[in-house]
Design an enzyme around this catalytic site. Sequence first.
Site, PDB file in Angstrom:
ATOM      1  N   ARG A  46      29.795 -12.631  87.607  1.00  0.00           N
ATOM      2  CA  ARG A  46      31.198 -13.064  87.590  1.00  0.00           C
ATOM      3  C   ARG A  46      31.294 -14.498  87.079  1.00  0.00           C
ATOM      4  O   ARG A  46      32.185 -14.840  86.311  1.00  0.00           O
ATOM      5  CB  ARG A  46      31.847 -12.969  88.979  1.00  0.00           C
ATOM      6  N   TYR A  98      54.968 -12.308  73.024  1.00  0.00           N
ATOM      7  CA  TYR A  98      54.451 -10.989  73.412  1.00  0.00           C
ATOM      8  C   TYR A  98      55.045 -10.565  74.762  1.00  0.00           C
ATOM      9  O   TYR A  98      55.164 -11.387  75.675  1.00  0.00           O
ATOM     10  CB  TYR A  98      52.912 -11.074  73.486  1.00  0.00           C
ATOM     11  N   ASP A 170      48.895 -18.715  71.008  1.00  0.00           N
ATOM     12  CA  ASP A 170      48.361 -17.363  71.000  1.00  0.00           C
ATOM     13  C   ASP A 170      48.079 -17.016  69.539  1.00  0.00           C
ATOM     14  O   ASP A 170      48.999 -16.844  68.737  1.00  0.00           O
ATOM     15  CB  ASP A 170      49.392 -16.396  71.617  1.00  0.00           C
ATOM     16  N   LYS A 195      42.512  -6.932  69.594  1.00  0.00           N
ATOM     17  CA  LYS A 195      43.128  -6.732  68.281  1.00  0.00           C
ATOM     18  C   LYS A 195      42.125  -7.036  67.167  1.00  0.00           C
ATOM     19  O   LYS A 195      41.102  -6.412  67.101  1.00  0.00           O
ATOM     20  CB  LYS A 195      44.404  -7.565  68.179  1.00  0.00           C
TER      21      LYS A 195
HETATM   22  C1  LIG Z   1      48.011  -7.530  72.769  1.00  0.00           C
HETATM   23  C2  LIG Z   1      48.446  -8.930  72.870  1.00  0.00           C
HETATM   24  C3  LIG Z   1      48.278  -9.666  74.045  1.00  0.00           C
HETATM   25  C4  LIG Z   1      47.726  -9.059  75.310  1.00  0.00           C
HETATM   26  O1  LIG Z   1      46.407  -8.623  75.161  1.00  0.00           O
HETATM   27  P1  LIG Z   1      45.769  -7.399  75.977  1.00  0.00           P
HETATM   28  O2  LIG Z   1      44.371  -7.371  75.468  1.00  0.00           O
HETATM   29  O3  LIG Z   1      46.568  -6.174  75.674  1.00  0.00           O
HETATM   30  O4  LIG Z   1      45.840  -7.755  77.431  1.00  0.00           O
HETATM   31  C5  LIG Z   1      48.678 -10.997  74.034  1.00  0.00           C
HETATM   32  N1  LIG Z   1      49.230 -11.556  72.955  1.00  0.00           N
HETATM   33  C6  LIG Z   1      49.415 -10.874  71.807  1.00  0.00           C
HETATM   34  C7  LIG Z   1      50.043 -11.552  70.638  1.00  0.00           C
HETATM   35  C8  LIG Z   1      49.033  -9.539  71.726  1.00  0.00           C
HETATM   36  O5  LIG Z   1      49.249  -8.854  70.603  1.00  0.00           O
END
Ligand SMILES: *Cc1c(COP(=O)(O)O)cnc(C)c1O
Length: 386
Positions: A46, A98, A170, A195
């Site tokens: 962890r 998001y 982000d 992604k």
């Molecule tokens: C998908 C996404 C998230 C969240 O990520 P997860 O892996 O689904 O928890 C945050 N910000 C953006 C821009 C995203 O596309």
Amino acid sequence: MRLQSRTIHAGVDKDTAYNSIMTPIYQTSTFRFADIGVTKGYDYTRTSNPTRKALEENIASLEGGTGAVATATGMSATTVVLHLFHSRDHIICTHDCYGGTDRILRLYQELFGLQITYVNLQDPGNLRKALRPHTKAVWIETPSNPLLNILDIRALSVTAHEHGALSIVDNTFMSPVNQRPFELGADIVVHSTTKYLNGHSDVVGGAVVAREPAIAERLQYLCNALGQGASPFDCWLVLRGIKTLVPRMKLHEENARKVAHFLSGHPAVKRVYYPGLPGHPNHEVAQRQQYGFGGMVSFDLNGNLADVHRVLRSVRLFALAESLGGVESLIDHPVSMTHASMDSALRQEAGIGESLIRLSVGIEDIDDILEDMGNALSAVTHGANG
Ligand SMILES: *Cc1c(COP(=O)(O)O)cnc(C)c1O
């Protein structure tokens, strides 16, 4: 080393036992002490794990940060970042962030008294107007989802810093190949590695990268305290995915540009949203701060909801699915899928209508992609005429 070489090598060389070329998957919860108080740098997964460490070093290197934490999901990355703040701290967030970010910000407002203001940051002057004495951070997401609006990271970071606040970006939609927020003055970068970074739609994961060592250290502390670290196997998969990040991003963009141009000239399409098109309202800013325009394309169909359904049901290569950034092409209807939980008045205000379709353009042969989209759109022009 240059970026493409770092995607392959940064942090990877971790096997002192057998000199394996790839980082081993240290699938262990705990580590034997050599003697009382003596470890080889790891005691419990962890807290820290060599496979996770390899991924953290890799992503930190790609973004140009001093340290990173690899987390179980993108949302756990956001969770860790929010714990940098205290109750009554004020965070200014882009109004079209998001959906999951919006959800957790509202939750922390309700549970812990974090103060949140949503602002249209496309005009950087709006940030200054929204500042309060206790404003501690600005939350930037660019390009936005699903309309691909662009925010000026440098201008917003300057204003944040003048106020002693952090600039948090982000960077999920661009990846460090197409945008490196630290070069533009940001302090913290957040990723959903689910992604583009992983890129193969087989992991959910996240990462937070810091520019300053003190923040990186605090994030490590929080990630351990909150138990948000990613599993060794997931880290290994993301490391594997990142090795092809540069060529994948090039192909995503090459295909997305062609799709954007194809859609722009199609009678069944009313409007195309792609920052790489000269007609995009923020094209200039995108050109200045990005190294590429990415693989996401959205468009308004020239038709009603029945026509939208016709397109969604007619595609063969595009899969009707949420998420993005994988090698395969996906098609999304924001109003009924990714953005269904968004307040409908806010959705309207943001310009997300029922005729909006979002594409995550994959790296299949472009002729197959265009043929599939062409066939699906002709179903609309046919339906409309017949
Ligand atoms: C998908 C996404 C998230 C969240 O990520 P997860 O892996 O689904 O928890 C945050 N910000 C953006 C821009 C995203 O596309």
